[in-house]
Scaffold this motif. Structure first.
Motif, PDB file in Angstrom:
ATOM      1  N   ALA A   1       0.832  -1.205   0.000  1.00 22.04           N
ATOM      2  CA  ALA A   1       0.000   0.000   0.000  1.00 22.04           C
ATOM      3  C   ALA A   1       0.866   1.254   0.000  1.00 22.04           C
ATOM      4  N   MET A   2       1.987   1.193   0.720  1.00 22.12           N
ATOM      5  CA  MET A   2       2.903   2.329   0.736  1.00 22.12           C
ATOM      6  C   MET A   2       3.528   2.540  -0.645  1.00 22.12           C
ATOM      7  N   CYS A   3       3.809   1.454  -1.342  1.00 17.81           N
ATOM      8  CA  CYS A   3       4.357   1.555  -2.694  1.00 17.81           C
ATOM      9  C   CYS A   3       3.354   2.204  -3.644  1.00 17.81           C
TER      10      CYS A   3
ATOM     11  N   ALA B   1       0.941   4.274  -2.787  1.00 15.65           N
ATOM     12  CA  ALA B   1       0.872   5.696  -2.424  1.00 15.65           C
ATOM     13  C   ALA B   1       2.045   6.459  -3.009  1.00 15.65           C
ATOM     14  N   LEU B   2       3.207   5.822  -3.044  1.00 11.87           N
ATOM     15  CA  LEU B   2       4.397   6.463  -3.596  1.00 11.87           C
ATOM     16  C   LEU B   2       4.272   6.640  -5.112  1.00 11.87           C
ATOM     17  N   MET B   3       3.681   5.659  -5.779  1.00 12.68           N
ATOM     18  CA  MET B   3       3.450   5.787  -7.225  1.00 12.68           C
ATOM     19  C   MET B   3       2.602   7.019  -7.527  1.00 12.68           C
ATOM     20  N   LEU B   4       1.568   7.220  -6.702  1.00  5.07           N
ATOM     21  CA  LEU B   4       0.622   8.298  -6.939  1.00  5.07           C
ATOM     22  C   LEU B   4       1.166   9.668  -6.543  1.00  5.07           C
ATOM     23  N   SER B   5       2.015   9.713  -5.527  1.00  2.87           N
ATOM     24  CA  SER B   5       2.446  11.002  -4.983  1.00  2.87           C
ATOM     25  C   SER B   5       3.939  11.276  -5.113  1.00  2.87           C
ATOM     26  N   GLY B   6       4.670  10.376  -5.757  1.00  2.79           N
ATOM     27  CA  GLY B   6       6.116  10.554  -5.866  1.00  2.79           C
ATOM     28  C   GLY B   6       6.509  11.845  -6.563  1.00  2.79           C
ATOM     29  N   ALA B   7       5.769  12.217  -7.621  1.00  5.00           N
ATOM     30  CA  ALA B   7       6.078  13.460  -8.336  1.00  5.00           C
ATOM     31  C   ALA B   7       5.820  14.671  -7.449  1.00  5.00           C
TER      32      ALA B   7
ATOM     33  N   GLY C   1       3.952   5.534 -15.188  1.00  2.00           N
ATOM     34  CA  GLY C   1       4.511   4.294 -15.720  1.00  2.00           C
ATOM     35  C   GLY C   1       4.599   3.203 -14.659  1.00  2.00           C
ATOM     36  N   LEU C   2       5.032   3.571 -13.463  1.00  5.06           N
ATOM     37  CA  LEU C   2       5.097   2.608 -12.362  1.00  5.06           C
ATOM     38  C   LEU C   2       3.711   2.065 -12.030  1.00  5.06           C
TER      39      LEU C   2
ATOM     40  N   LEU D   1       1.301  -6.148  -8.175  1.00  2.00           N
ATOM     41  CA  LEU D   1       1.422  -5.928  -6.737  1.00  2.00           C
ATOM     42  C   LEU D   1       0.126  -6.320  -6.031  1.00  2.00           C
ATOM     43  N   GLY D   2      -1.002  -5.919  -6.608  1.00  2.00           N
ATOM     44  CA  GLY D   2      -2.295  -6.278  -6.027  1.00  2.00           C
ATOM     45  C   GLY D   2      -2.506  -7.779  -6.011  1.00  2.00           C
TER      46      GLY D   2
END
Length: 241
Positions: free
Chosen positions: A16-18, A20-26, A38-39, A47-48
């Protein structure tokens, strides 16, 4: 075996943390929005599936061992995994309608507001701010027939002030403002992946009132998935409140 539920829950939390990071990393400055997208596209479903599988396995193990308390951890992990798969499940059941292949939307296709400060050198831009003309106007008319200028009873100066206020309330970064000519340019960011879109708003005096025109252009992508049209609608709704 006794720790299967805990392990599954840890896997789910890390997963779940990964996501969240995909969505908010930028937004955090870790990478460009296209990297996060892309991620998301490449790894969300695998992952799911992993989280769901591990969670189900842990749940079954603890149920067979009659360890109800530990089985709950496996169930929670399974639930988190299924949540990650919801976008895939939803798109499979109800395939999304293909968006119009344009990323430049304006309330006035005959005389679109021009960008005077922002240009093609803006950070991360892969698209031009030069309006493509009749072809784009035709596609927009078919895809978003409701997009039109906003006419108001407010005087031009009051309408300009209101437009600027709405833009700031919507979280846009005001790049340049010209109160004398009733126009401003801004950059808006999408809430997911943090893509940058550029906006110009121009107010024109109309007898007893005024007209508010705007244009919203994506910096990347051939299609904007309807984001720019939605932004214009939202802006107009907020303006009239």
């Amino acid at each position: 075996m006794k720790q299967a539920g805990k392990i599954a829950l840890m896997v789910a939390i890390i997963g779940a943390m990964c996501v969240a990071l995909m969505l908010s990393g930028a937004r955090l400055g870790l990478w460009e929005p296209t990297t996060g997208l892309g991620l998301y596209r490449n790894f969300l479903n695998p992952l799911g599936a992993v989280i769901t599988g591990v969670g189900l396995l842990a749940t079954i193990i603890h149920v067979l061992r009659k360890e109800k308390g530990r089985a709950i951890s496996g169930g929670v992990a399974t639930f988190i995994g299924v949540l990650c798969l919801v976008p895939m499940i939803t798109s499979t059941i109800n395939p999304p309608v293909r968006s119009a292949p344009i990323n430049d939307i304006t309330t006035d296709t005959a005389n679109p507001p021009a960008f005077l400060v922002l240009d093609d050198t803006r950070e991360g831009a892969r698209t031009s701010l030069e309006y493509a003309g009749a072809k784009v106007a035709e596609i927009q008319a078919a895809a978003y027939p409701d997009i039109a200028p906003l006419e108001t009873d407010l005087a031009a100066d009051a309408a300009y002030a209101r437009a600027l206020e709405v833009a700031q309330d919507m979280g846009w970064e005001i790049i340049a403002s010209d109160a004398e000519n009733y126009r401003f340019e801004a950059t808006a960011r999408t809430s997911v992946f943090y893509f940058a879109d550029d906006v110009v708003v121009v107010v024109t005096e109309l007898g007893s009132g005024s007209r508010v025109d705007m244009r919203s252009v994506s910096r990347v992508g051939r299609s904007d998935r309807g984001v720019n049209a939605a932004r214009i609608r939202d802006f107009q709704q907020q303006f009239e409140k």
